[in-house]
Design a protein around this motif. Structure first.
Motif, PDB file in Angstrom:
ATOM      1  N   THR A   1       6.044  24.019 -12.682  1.00 37.16           N
ATOM      2  CA  THR A   1       6.159  24.228 -12.297  1.00 37.16           C
ATOM      3  C   THR A   1       6.287  24.271 -10.514  1.00 37.16           C
ATOM      4  O   THR A   1       7.674  24.164 -10.234  1.00 37.16           O
ATOM      5  CB  THR A   1       5.300  25.993 -12.367  1.00 37.16           C
ATOM      6  N   ILE A   2       5.520  24.068  -9.987  1.00 40.90           N
ATOM      7  CA  ILE A   2       5.528  23.471  -8.653  1.00 40.90           C
ATOM      8  C   ILE A   2       6.690  22.300  -8.640  1.00 40.90           C
ATOM      9  O   ILE A   2       7.308  21.958  -7.719  1.00 40.90           O
ATOM     10  CB  ILE A   2       3.866  23.321  -8.370  1.00 40.90           C
ATOM     11  N   THR A   3       6.085  21.028  -8.935  1.00 41.39           N
ATOM     12  CA  THR A   3       7.598  19.827  -9.729  1.00 41.39           C
ATOM     13  C   THR A   3       8.786  20.724  -9.635  1.00 41.39           C
ATOM     14  O   THR A   3       9.278  19.908  -8.615  1.00 41.39           O
ATOM     15  CB  THR A   3       7.214  19.093 -10.214  1.00 41.39           C
ATOM     16  N   VAL A   4       9.284  21.408 -10.619  1.00 41.81           N
ATOM     17  CA  VAL A   4      10.318  21.716 -10.882  1.00 41.81           C
ATOM     18  C   VAL A   4      11.630  22.717  -9.871  1.00 41.81           C
ATOM     19  O   VAL A   4      12.211  22.247  -8.985  1.00 41.81           O
ATOM     20  CB  VAL A   4      10.592  22.269 -12.797  1.00 41.81           C
TER      21      VAL A   4
ATOM     22  N   LEU B   1       6.989   9.271 -15.459  1.00 42.99           N
ATOM     23  CA  LEU B   1       8.319   9.290 -16.476  1.00 42.99           C
ATOM     24  C   LEU B   1       9.632  10.591 -16.418  1.00 42.99           C
ATOM     25  O   LEU B   1      10.338  10.855 -16.438  1.00 42.99           O
ATOM     26  CB  LEU B   1       7.909  10.034 -18.052  1.00 42.99           C
ATOM     27  N   ALA B   2       8.398  11.702 -15.168  1.00 39.17           N
ATOM     28  CA  ALA B   2       9.347  12.593 -15.133  1.00 39.17           C
ATOM     29  C   ALA B   2      10.055  12.065 -13.763  1.00 39.17           C
ATOM     30  O   ALA B   2      11.430  12.779 -13.384  1.00 39.17           O
ATOM     31  CB  ALA B   2       8.603  13.597 -14.398  1.00 39.17           C
ATOM     32  N   VAL B   3       9.889  11.497 -12.927  1.00 39.94           N
ATOM     33  CA  VAL B   3      10.732  10.877 -11.316  1.00 39.94           C
ATOM     34  C   VAL B   3      10.820   9.632 -12.073  1.00 39.94           C
ATOM     35  O   VAL B   3      12.070   9.435 -11.194  1.00 39.94           O
ATOM     36  CB  VAL B   3       9.805  10.719 -10.647  1.00 39.94           C
ATOM     37  N   LEU B   4      10.633   8.541 -13.008  1.00 39.17           N
ATOM     38  CA  LEU B   4      11.692   7.874 -13.571  1.00 39.17           C
ATOM     39  C   LEU B   4      12.856   7.587 -13.442  1.00 39.17           C
ATOM     40  O   LEU B   4      13.825   6.939 -13.422  1.00 39.17           O
ATOM     41  CB  LEU B   4      10.680   7.095 -14.842  1.00 39.17           C
TER      42      LEU B   4
ATOM     43  N   VAL C   1       6.923  15.423  -6.391  1.00 36.38           N
ATOM     44  CA  VAL C   1       5.980  14.725  -7.477  1.00 36.38           C
ATOM     45  C   VAL C   1       5.169  13.779  -5.914  1.00 36.38           C
ATOM     46  O   VAL C   1       3.583  14.269  -6.328  1.00 36.38           O
ATOM     47  CB  VAL C   1       6.237  13.254  -8.087  1.00 36.38           C
ATOM     48  N   SER C   2       4.930  14.211  -5.144  1.00 35.54           N
ATOM     49  CA  SER C   2       3.908  13.496  -3.945  1.00 35.54           C
ATOM     50  C   SER C   2       3.976  14.543  -2.917  1.00 35.54           C
ATOM     51  O   SER C   2       3.207  14.517  -2.305  1.00 35.54           O
ATOM     52  CB  SER C   2       3.867  12.568  -3.566  1.00 35.54           C
ATOM     53  N   GLY C   3       4.351  15.432  -3.056  1.00 38.73           N
ATOM     54  CA  GLY C   3       4.567  16.250  -1.846  1.00 38.73           C
ATOM     55  C   GLY C   3       5.106  15.850  -0.362  1.00 38.73           C
ATOM     56  O   GLY C   3       6.145  15.103  -0.505  1.00 38.73           O
TER      57      GLY C   3
END
Length: 371
Positions: free
Chosen positions: A152-155, A230-233, A288-290
């Motif tokens: 949730t936070i990432t999206v 895989l999400a950021v790739l 993904v990293s802040g």
């Protein structure tokens, strides 16, 4: 040197006139220098990645790291024991891979921003990507959103970053054109508004949520997993593949908007395309990293001093340099204060800001004052 320096006054590649006697030897020297720099960056990045995979609370010799990787690839080598394999493949390598992707994305985005704005002090945060992503993450945490589970936070951060850039671009557009100064000033205003929203989110959050918000804003790769890689790739690969294609047009844009138009560059389309590429790279990385600062600002600046302002090297070189810096910084963040771990964004700011100030002072001395 001012961030609001008008376009057309950017540093122009100091190439001798084409066809002159000095042009050919200088071009060969520049190609040799960029080839050596590229080889050095690749070698340093491979070594830093192996070192980061092996060093930590559970040390794994570099030869064993390499052997395990070769074994998984079916090229020989040997598997580690059960604990070693788990530490290497479930903890260390996802973190190294995420550092590579995030660092490359931030470095490449910084080089593109400086080329688009015609100013070496520009970075992705200028147009509100980082603060926009922070608004999405803080809203998700403070409002207790959980509609996508751990994602949730990432999206929310990724979506809010892209929406913020789109908002800045639309607000700064007038008469079918977008001027650099208007884009920067709009970015400053939207950054301030986003900062207020982040403050409001912190005010509404309870103590546990405030702690979670604080650690997200400090930046970290501690929660790295293969699904996050895989999400950021896709976003990282797409942005990193497209960005170098615009190196020559950015070189022409460095001559000024009017000369670039006369040489066949559609400046408005170029600016819009590259702002979208920067938004894609940065929003995916920050999600993904802040918030991790100074990588996108400092790496292109250092490479520009080493190899000149040509963007055909600067854009891919900044991706390599950004990946190297973030892999090394992440290794330092989790080892210098063991068993505690320093926030990655804090470490990059602590090391990057004094270094950048030294570079500014050096530039000032060379130019005899601020331009």
């Amino acid at each position: 040197m001012s961030l609001l320096k008008p376009p057309g006054t950017a540093a122009v590649p100091a190439d001798p006139p084409a066809g002159s006697a000095a042009a050919a030897p200088e071009a060969r020297t520049r190609r040799r220098r960029t080839a050596l720099l590229t080889a050095g960056l690749v070698a340093a990045l491979l070594f830093a990645a192996l070192l980061s995979a092996g060093v930590g609370a559970y040390d794994i010799p570099l030869g064993d790291v390499l052997g395990s990787v070769l074994h998984r690839l079916g090229l020989g080598g040997a598997a580690l024991d059960r604990v070693g394999e788990s530490v290497l493949w479930d903890v260390r390598l996802p973190r190294v891979a995420l550092a590579l992707l995030v660092g490359a994305s931030l470095g490449c985005a910084g080089a593109l921003m400086q080329g688009v704005f015609g100013n070496p002090l520009a970075e992705p945060g200028v147009i509100g990507i980082s603060m926009g992503s922070a608004v999405g993450a803080v809203a998700a945490i403070a409002l207790g959103m959980n509609f996508l589970g751990n994602w949730t936070i990432t999206v929310c951060a990724f979506t809010a970053g892209l929406v913020t850039v789109l908002l800045v671009y639309l607000l700064s557009r007038s008469g079918g054109r977008t001027e650099v100064v208007t884009l920067i000033l709009t970015g400053i205003a939207v950054n301030a508004f986003a900062g207020a929203l982040v403050g409001l989110g912190v005010f509404l959050a309870d103590n546990a949520q405030v702690t979670q918000i604080t650690f997200w804003q400090l930046g970290s790769l501690a929660q790295a997993t293969w699904p996050k890689v895989l999400a950021v790739l896709p976003c990282a690969l797409l942005g990193l593949a497209v960005a170098p294609l615009y190196g020559r047009k950015l070189d022409l844009l460095a001559l000024g908007e009017r000369p670039a138009r006369h040489l066949g560059v559609d400046v408005e389309r170029l600016r819009m395309t590259l702002v979208l590429v920067v938004a894609l790279l940065t929003a995916a990385a920050v999600a993904v990293s802040g918030v991790i600062t100074f990588v996108g600002l400092l790496v292109p600046h250092v490479l520009r001093m080493a190899a000149g302002p040509g963007h055909r090297f600067l854009v891919p070189g900044s991706a390599l340099g950004g990946a190297l810096v973030l892999v090394a910084a992440d290794l330092a963040a989790r080892t210098v204060a063991q068993p505690a771990e320093l926030p990655l964004g804090v470490l990059t700011a602590l090391l990057g800001s004094p270094f950048f100030f030294v570079l500014l002072r050096r530039t000032r001395r060379k130019q005899g004052g601020w331009a």
